[in-house]
Design a protein around this motif. Sequence first.
Motif, mmCIF file in Angstrom:
data_model
loop_
_atom_site.group_PDB
_atom_site.id
_atom_site.type_symbol
_atom_site.label_atom_id
_atom_site.label_comp_id
_atom_site.label_asym_id
_atom_site.label_seq_id
_atom_site.Cartn_x
_atom_site.Cartn_y
_atom_site.Cartn_z
ATOM 1 N N ASP A 35 24.366 41.526 27.194
ATOM 2 C CA ASP A 35 23.456 42.680 27.217
ATOM 3 C C ASP A 35 22.202 42.376 28.036
ATOM 4 N N THR A 36 22.407 41.940 29.257
ATOM 5 C CA THR A 36 21.282 41.559 30.117
ATOM 6 C C THR A 36 20.330 42.722 30.332
ATOM 7 N N ILE A 37 20.882 43.913 30.571
ATOM 8 C CA ILE A 37 20.037 45.084 30.803
ATOM 9 C C ILE A 37 19.158 45.356 29.594
ATOM 10 N N THR A 38 19.749 45.285 28.419
ATOM 11 C CA THR A 38 18.989 45.541 27.194
ATOM 12 C C THR A 38 17.892 44.506 27.001
ATOM 13 N N ARG A 39 18.191 43.259 27.276
ATOM 14 C CA ARG A 39 17.227 42.188 27.032
ATOM 15 C C ARG A 39 16.016 42.316 27.965
ATOM 16 N N ILE A 40 16.254 42.518 29.257
ATOM 17 C CA ILE A 40 15.131 42.626 30.189
ATOM 18 C C ILE A 40 14.341 43.896 29.921
ATOM 19 N N SER A 41 15.040 44.970 29.533
ATOM 20 C CA SER A 41 14.346 46.225 29.235
ATOM 21 C C SER A 41 13.460 46.091 28.010
ATOM 22 N N TYR A 42 13.989 45.443 26.975
ATOM 23 C CA TYR A 42 13.208 45.329 25.748
ATOM 24 C C TYR A 42 11.972 44.468 25.958
ATOM 25 N N HIS A 43 12.113 43.349 26.647
ATOM 26 C CA HIS A 43 10.946 42.485 26.873
ATOM 27 C C HIS A 43 9.891 43.208 27.698
ATOM 28 N N HIS A 44 10.339 44.020 28.657
ATOM 29 C CA HIS A 44 9.375 44.774 29.456
ATOM 30 C C HIS A 44 8.686 45.849 28.619
ATOM 31 N N SER A 45 9.457 46.586 27.825
ATOM 32 C CA SER A 45 8.855 47.629 26.989
ATOM 33 C C SER A 45 7.973 47.021 25.897
ATOM 34 N N LYS A 46 8.323 45.851 25.415
ATOM 35 C CA LYS A 46 7.485 45.185 24.419
ATOM 36 C C LYS A 46 6.135 44.803 25.021
ATOM 37 N N ASN A 47 6.144 44.269 26.256
ATOM 38 C CA ASN A 47 4.879 43.946 26.921
ATOM 39 C C ASN A 47 4.033 45.197 27.134
ATOM 40 N N LEU A 48 4.707 46.307 27.414
ATOM 41 C CA LEU A 48 3.993 47.550 27.663
ATOM 42 C C LEU A 48 3.415 48.142 26.382
ATOM 43 N N LEU A 49 4.230 48.260 25.353
ATOM 44 C CA LEU A 49 3.806 48.945 24.126
ATOM 45 C C LEU A 49 2.974 48.049 23.214
ATOM 46 N N VAL A 50 3.412 46.823 23.037
ATOM 47 C CA VAL A 50 2.759 45.944 22.060
ATOM 48 C C VAL A 50 1.574 45.210 22.675
ATOM 49 N N GLU A 51 1.818 44.557 23.806
ATOM 50 C CA GLU A 51 0.766 43.727 24.394
ATOM 51 C C GLU A 51 -0.299 44.559 25.107
ATOM 52 N N TYR A 52 0.132 45.568 25.845
ATOM 53 C CA TYR A 52 -0.839 46.341 26.636
ATOM 54 C C TYR A 52 -1.479 47.455 25.820
ATOM 55 N N MET A 53 -0.674 48.192 25.038
ATOM 56 C CA MET A 53 -1.200 49.363 24.342
ATOM 57 C C MET A 53 -1.459 49.114 22.855
ATOM 58 N N ASN A 54 -1.135 47.915 22.351
ATOM 59 C CA ASN A 54 -1.396 47.568 20.960
ATOM 60 C C ASN A 54 -0.727 48.556 20.006
ATOM 61 N N ALA A 55 0.536 48.866 20.300
ATOM 62 C CA ALA A 55 1.310 49.761 19.438
ATOM 63 C C ALA A 55 2.322 48.939 18.649
ATOM 64 N N THR A 56 3.016 49.601 17.764
ATOM 65 C CA THR A 56 4.070 48.979 16.974
ATOM 66 C C THR A 56 5.389 49.678 17.301
ATOM 67 N N ILE A 57 6.428 48.889 17.540
ATOM 68 C CA ILE A 57 7.726 49.454 17.933
ATOM 69 C C ILE A 57 8.604 49.619 16.708
ATOM 70 N N GLU A 58 9.105 50.820 16.526
ATOM 71 C CA GLU A 58 10.124 51.084 15.507
ATOM 72 C C GLU A 58 11.465 51.204 16.226
ATOM 73 N N LYS A 59 12.356 50.245 16.026
ATOM 74 C CA LYS A 59 13.597 50.165 16.791
ATOM 75 C C LYS A 59 14.677 51.062 16.201
ATOM 76 N N THR A 60 15.374 51.740 17.087
ATOM 77 C CA THR A 60 16.568 52.497 16.745
ATOM 78 C C THR A 60 17.662 52.085 17.722
ATOM 79 N N PHE A 61 18.825 51.715 17.212
ATOM 80 C CA PHE A 61 19.881 51.175 18.065
ATOM 81 C C PHE A 61 20.989 52.204 18.286
ATOM 82 N N THR A 62 21.546 52.160 19.479
ATOM 83 C CA THR A 62 22.669 53.015 19.828
ATOM 84 C C THR A 62 23.559 52.258 20.799
ATOM 85 N N THR A 63 24.754 52.748 21.016
ATOM 86 C CA THR A 63 25.718 52.017 21.851
ATOM 87 C C THR A 63 25.949 52.659 23.215
ATOM 88 N N THR A 64 25.260 53.720 23.525
ATOM 89 C CA THR A 64 25.463 54.367 24.818
ATOM 90 C C THR A 64 24.143 54.868 25.380
#
Length: 623
Positions: free
Chosen positions: A235-264
Amino acid sequence: MVALAVPVCSTSDVPGNELANLLSSFVRFLKVPLKVGLFVCWDKEKAFTFAREMLVSENVGVGRLSFMQVKNDSVENLAYLDTTEYHQHLVAVDISCPGVGPLLSGAGFRLYHRIRWVLMDSRDSKHHSERHQLRRISNIVNGLPVLGGSQVYYIAYSDEGVILMKDIFRRSWSTDIESSLVATWRNGSFDGDKFDPPISVRRRDLRKTLIRSSIIFTSNYTLSHLEDYENTHIDTITRISYHHSKNLLVEYMNATIEKTFTTTWGYFNATTGRFDGVAGQLIENTTEFSGTLLLLIQDRLKHIDYLKMPIIGYLRLIFKVPKLSITENIFRMPFDNAVWGSLLALVLTTVALSLAMNKFNIQKSRKEHPTDSAFDIVPVALQQGTLLIPKSVSQQIFILIGLVGLMFIFTSFSAKIISLIQAPSERIKTIQDLLESRIEAGAHDVVYNKVYLAAATEPSKKAFYKKKIQRRDGSLNMYKLEEGVAKLRQGLFAFHGYTPGIYHVISETFDDVEKCSLRELSVIERTPGFLVMQKNYTLREHLQVGDTRIFEAGVFNREHRRIMTGKPGCVKGTVFQPLSAIDVRFSMQVMACGIGIAALVLLLEILVRWYQMRQIPLFQYLE
């Protein structure tokens, strides 16, 4: 441009020069060309008076102003704001009008999507405390999406009598309304630090606000290893996407991520008339932001918004370059056409000379047929010796020179053949070339491969899917990552998928020399991926600015290097492979053709002999 509509009501309070001067001064303070929309409930005389004061105000010196008086309780008049240039609108609303509530409620996303709103009070507010004025404005916008990206201002009078321009917003639906000072009226104009920094930066601290994020997984391994860097080929796409979105939401905007998973990722289902996956969750307000990249396709553009910064995707068709003998006739390649022509001329000349010498050789039998001379020279040409018994000096010289000359030619031919047998082919450069070759193909067993490969419209790519990916029974040549790479290593197989994951497995299983033979072809052109969000999301500008800053600061490149595996390096060399029937197919074809011709000639001779026997009388045959 002044456009006035029919009034709905009137008020006894005439908006004086002060409001007009304040509004025109604020337009100048913003330093942006603006179209001003006036949403009030005044009669024509009062509206014209206000418009005239705005036009003649000495503080207005930028942009073009367009005034429109609309009925503040008629939501359909908000269509005036629906242009492609939202950022050029400034809307002034009189909160004293009785229809201001329905008007602001009907504004919807316009309250936070680039449009500037100024809430002014045509009635006297000077005698109310600053706290009372804030409470009144808060009651008006309570329940409205006046969130972090909104630019809603109001004119306030401080307890000291100073005129202030303030903004009002809340960081999320669950937080209280906040107000901050934008500018202060001094010496007939507003001044302040409006542009240092902008709203998207000043309000980026979301104070742990919960943002619902949709994340895709194709392997259960991802659910427990989403945030680490182990086995990044899964799941390379998922991993790079999540780390990027985490830096954006958590580190830059000081938000909290509520994860919802799907397969498509999210594709339109014509049967249900709805999107599934990530796109469906965003549309149905189950989530607000995607933690996984989505490709830019037309069907989704109408329903979700994409961040501006693309993350380059690497969907490619990877294959090992086949041996030259797979695509070419290597037995013809050692010499160019001129050399082959010269050799043919040499053979004919040799046959002619042999025939001439035999004719004048007194030791030769007179019954020798001319074709016998031609067959006498065949063993010489093949360096198998000679059937001739040279008795004269001329014949001896002829045989010697012939054998020595042909030896050099044969040596050159053999040396070139040895190098060509192991040489790679450079013929496969397009999908059409691959389609015409003997190379089989398959794809990584993920959803996007099934969708986008089948949606190809170019003739060659469409034919590639039909002939290489789709089997005759309708099933698809889909493989797990490790299985597909194993077939790729065996050769004569092309594997389509996300290249970082494929190269990760290749780097661990291929020899260094084998890696040099890898080539790529593009089948799917829409490879750039984007993080996406709800349509007209309230924090859109914050996300856009933060996404850009993360790229500019090199944070994304750091994550990219840790997770994404590029094409592995190699060591140039040659891997000697045993010869197969395909390597010598031309020589076998020559032998088969020779045997076939000989069999036909034999059959013809038998028929001729049988015919001749039937023409001879019996008594002659007995004699």
